[in-house]
Design a protein around this motif. Sequence first.
Motif, PDB file in Angstrom:
ATOM      1  N   ASP A  59       0.868  -1.404  -0.162  1.00  0.00           N
ATOM      2  CA  ASP A  59       0.022   0.130   0.061  1.00  0.00           C
ATOM      3  C   ASP A  59       0.814   1.064   0.005  1.00  0.00           C
ATOM      4  N   ALA A  60       2.029   1.170   0.752  1.00  0.00           N
ATOM      5  CA  ALA A  60       2.940   2.516   0.626  1.00  0.00           C
ATOM      6  C   ALA A  60       3.336   2.693  -0.569  1.00  0.00           C
ATOM      7  N   VAL A  61       3.957   1.442  -1.206  1.00  0.00           N
ATOM      8  CA  VAL A  61       4.739   1.729  -2.490  1.00  0.00           C
ATOM      9  C   VAL A  61       3.717   2.032  -3.463  1.00  0.00           C
ATOM     10  N   ASN A  62       2.436   1.534  -3.462  1.00  0.00           N
ATOM     11  CA  ASN A  62       1.469   2.060  -4.407  1.00  0.00           C
ATOM     12  C   ASN A  62       1.259   3.597  -4.158  1.00  0.00           C
ATOM     13  N   ALA A  63       0.990   3.837  -3.088  1.00  0.00           N
ATOM     14  CA  ALA A  63       0.665   5.582  -2.764  1.00  0.00           C
ATOM     15  C   ALA A  63       1.859   6.334  -3.311  1.00  0.00           C
ATOM     16  N   LEU A  64       3.153   5.950  -3.120  1.00  0.00           N
ATOM     17  CA  LEU A  64       4.125   6.674  -3.781  1.00  0.00           C
ATOM     18  C   LEU A  64       4.024   6.373  -5.323  1.00  0.00           C
ATOM     19  N   ARG A  65       3.829   5.510  -5.822  1.00  0.00           N
ATOM     20  CA  ARG A  65       3.743   5.199  -7.460  1.00  0.00           C
ATOM     21  C   ARG A  65       2.891   6.132  -7.747  1.00  0.00           C
ATOM     22  N   SER A  66       1.745   6.389  -7.263  1.00  0.00           N
ATOM     23  CA  SER A  66       0.456   6.971  -7.731  1.00  0.00           C
ATOM     24  C   SER A  66       0.825   8.439  -8.044  1.00  0.00           C
ATOM     25  N   THR A  67       1.772   9.065  -6.997  1.00  0.00           N
ATOM     26  CA  THR A  67       2.351  10.401  -7.319  1.00  0.00           C
ATOM     27  C   THR A  67       2.995  10.728  -8.425  1.00  0.00           C
ATOM     28  N   VAL A  68       3.316   9.672  -9.020  1.00  0.00           N
ATOM     29  CA  VAL A  68       4.236   9.805 -10.337  1.00  0.00           C
ATOM     30  C   VAL A  68       3.378   9.245 -11.671  1.00  0.00           C
ATOM     31  N   GLY A  69       2.290   8.690 -11.204  1.00  0.00           N
ATOM     32  CA  GLY A  69       1.391   7.941 -12.478  1.00  0.00           C
ATOM     33  C   GLY A  69       2.014   6.781 -12.891  1.00  0.00           C
ATOM     34  N   ALA A  70       2.606   5.993 -11.813  1.00  0.00           N
ATOM     35  CA  ALA A  70       3.146   4.598 -12.135  1.00  0.00           C
ATOM     36  C   ALA A  70       1.757   3.787 -11.842  1.00  0.00           C
ATOM     37  N   PRO A  71       1.839   2.597 -12.727  1.00  0.00           N
ATOM     38  CA  PRO A  71       0.558   1.870 -12.171  1.00  0.00           C
ATOM     39  C   PRO A  71       0.771   1.136 -10.847  1.00  0.00           C
ATOM     40  N   ASP A  78       9.506   2.858 -10.908  1.00  0.00           N
ATOM     41  CA  ASP A  78       9.602   2.584 -12.359  1.00  0.00           C
ATOM     42  C   ASP A  78       8.253   1.995 -12.902  1.00  0.00           C
ATOM     43  N   LYS A  79       7.919   2.906 -13.852  1.00  0.00           N
ATOM     44  CA  LYS A  79       6.550   2.580 -14.645  1.00  0.00           C
ATOM     45  C   LYS A  79       6.254   1.163 -15.165  1.00  0.00           C
ATOM     46  N   ASN A  80       7.207   0.419 -15.641  1.00  0.00           N
ATOM     47  CA  ASN A  80       7.244  -0.885 -16.247  1.00  0.00           C
ATOM     48  C   ASN A  80       6.775  -1.962 -15.020  1.00  0.00           C
ATOM     49  N   ALA A  81       7.025  -1.707 -13.858  1.00  0.00           N
ATOM     50  CA  ALA A  81       6.726  -2.906 -12.862  1.00  0.00           C
ATOM     51  C   ALA A  81       5.172  -2.974 -12.750  1.00  0.00           C
ATOM     52  N   GLN A  82       5.043  -4.143 -12.474  1.00  0.00           N
ATOM     53  CA  GLN A  82       3.447  -4.579 -12.376  1.00  0.00           C
ATOM     54  C   GLN A  82       3.377  -5.458 -11.204  1.00  0.00           C
ATOM     55  N   ASP A  83       4.467  -6.078 -10.675  1.00  0.00           N
ATOM     56  CA  ASP A  83       4.408  -7.210  -9.515  1.00  0.00           C
ATOM     57  C   ASP A  83       5.318  -6.766  -8.511  1.00  0.00           C
ATOM     58  N   MET A  84       4.980  -6.939  -7.132  1.00  0.00           N
ATOM     59  CA  MET A  84       5.985  -6.913  -6.160  1.00  0.00           C
ATOM     60  C   MET A  84       6.389  -8.017  -5.412  1.00  0.00           C
ATOM     61  N   GLY A  85       7.313  -8.344  -5.189  1.00  0.00           N
ATOM     62  CA  GLY A  85       7.484  -9.364  -3.932  1.00  0.00           C
ATOM     63  C   GLY A  85       8.433  -8.573  -2.740  1.00  0.00           C
ATOM     64  N   PHE A  86       7.969  -9.099  -1.485  1.00  0.00           N
ATOM     65  CA  PHE A  86       8.575  -8.242  -0.307  1.00  0.00           C
ATOM     66  C   PHE A  86       8.635  -9.427   0.689  1.00  0.00           C
ATOM     67  N   ASP A  87       9.817  -9.412   1.319  1.00  0.00           N
ATOM     68  CA  ASP A  87       9.901 -10.223   2.661  1.00  0.00           C
ATOM     69  C   ASP A  87      11.130  -9.783   3.285  1.00  0.00           C
ATOM     70  N   TRP A  88      11.583 -10.770   4.406  1.00  0.00           N
ATOM     71  CA  TRP A  88      12.444  -9.980   5.249  1.00  0.00           C
ATOM     72  C   TRP A  88      12.987 -11.543   6.085  1.00  0.00           C
ATOM     73  N   LEU A 147       0.953  -1.830  -8.273  1.00  0.00           N
ATOM     74  CA  LEU A 147       1.622  -3.294  -8.241  1.00  0.00           C
ATOM     75  C   LEU A 147       0.691  -4.160  -7.505  1.00  0.00           C
ATOM     76  N   GLN A 148       0.718  -5.446  -7.899  1.00  0.00           N
ATOM     77  CA  GLN A 148       0.225  -6.378  -7.455  1.00  0.00           C
ATOM     78  C   GLN A 148       1.364  -7.392  -6.417  1.00  0.00           C
ATOM     79  N   LEU A 149       0.691  -7.988  -5.008  1.00  0.00           N
ATOM     80  CA  LEU A 149       1.986  -8.804  -4.582  1.00  0.00           C
ATOM     81  C   LEU A 149       1.904 -10.214  -5.263  1.00  0.00           C
ATOM     82  N   ASN A 150       3.076 -10.543  -5.441  1.00  0.00           N
ATOM     83  CA  ASN A 150       3.383 -11.736  -6.233  1.00  0.00           C
ATOM     84  C   ASN A 150       4.038 -12.785  -5.291  1.00  0.00           C
TER      85      ASN A 150
END
Length: 181
Positions: free
Chosen positions: A53-65, A144-154, A67-70
């Motif tokens: 959600d945080a990444v998508n909020a930042l991406r929306s400020t630059v018009g980037a599509p 990056d406006k080409n990104a569609q999917d995101m993976g995140f872990d720790w 992301l979906q969690l993958n």
Amino acid sequence: MLRSIWFAFLSVLFLAACETPAPPQLGPDGLPLPKYYNLTAQNKAAVQFRMLDAVNALRSTVGAPVLQLNAQLNAAAATHARDMSVQNRPWHFGSDGSSPLERVRRVGYGKMLIGEVISETYENEIETLSAWMSNANTRDVLLDKNAQDMGFDWFQEPSGKIWWTLVLGGQSLSADAATAE
């Protein structure tokens, strides 16, 4: 009798409130040790979706599509976060010499790798995202406006140190591009 018990109880509360807090623990360098951010006590999916959600909020400020969690990219991120801990260094190559591209292929991700951002820290995921956004190279990957999917872990060590990995992918690979690599 009840009055004296009540008075004793209030006295104890008052004295407890007057207690001075324990001084911060200091590390070998003399600086205060970071506070422990316990990820094991949290719902893993909630942390991942909070970051999404945080990444998508930042991406929306630059018009980037959006992301979906993958799940495949989450697996690649989890493997690399743990491996960075084993190596005790934040870098993009696995202990077996693997690159981010090789790791996303290993988990069966069929689209193009956009990039990977990593961190070694004691900070929570939102503070880590803020640090990534303050660096031009990692910010460019995240937005990056080409990104569609995101993976995140720790991976969190018993000391509290957290190794974060975020992987972005998108755009299907053409059959020619897949065989040429």
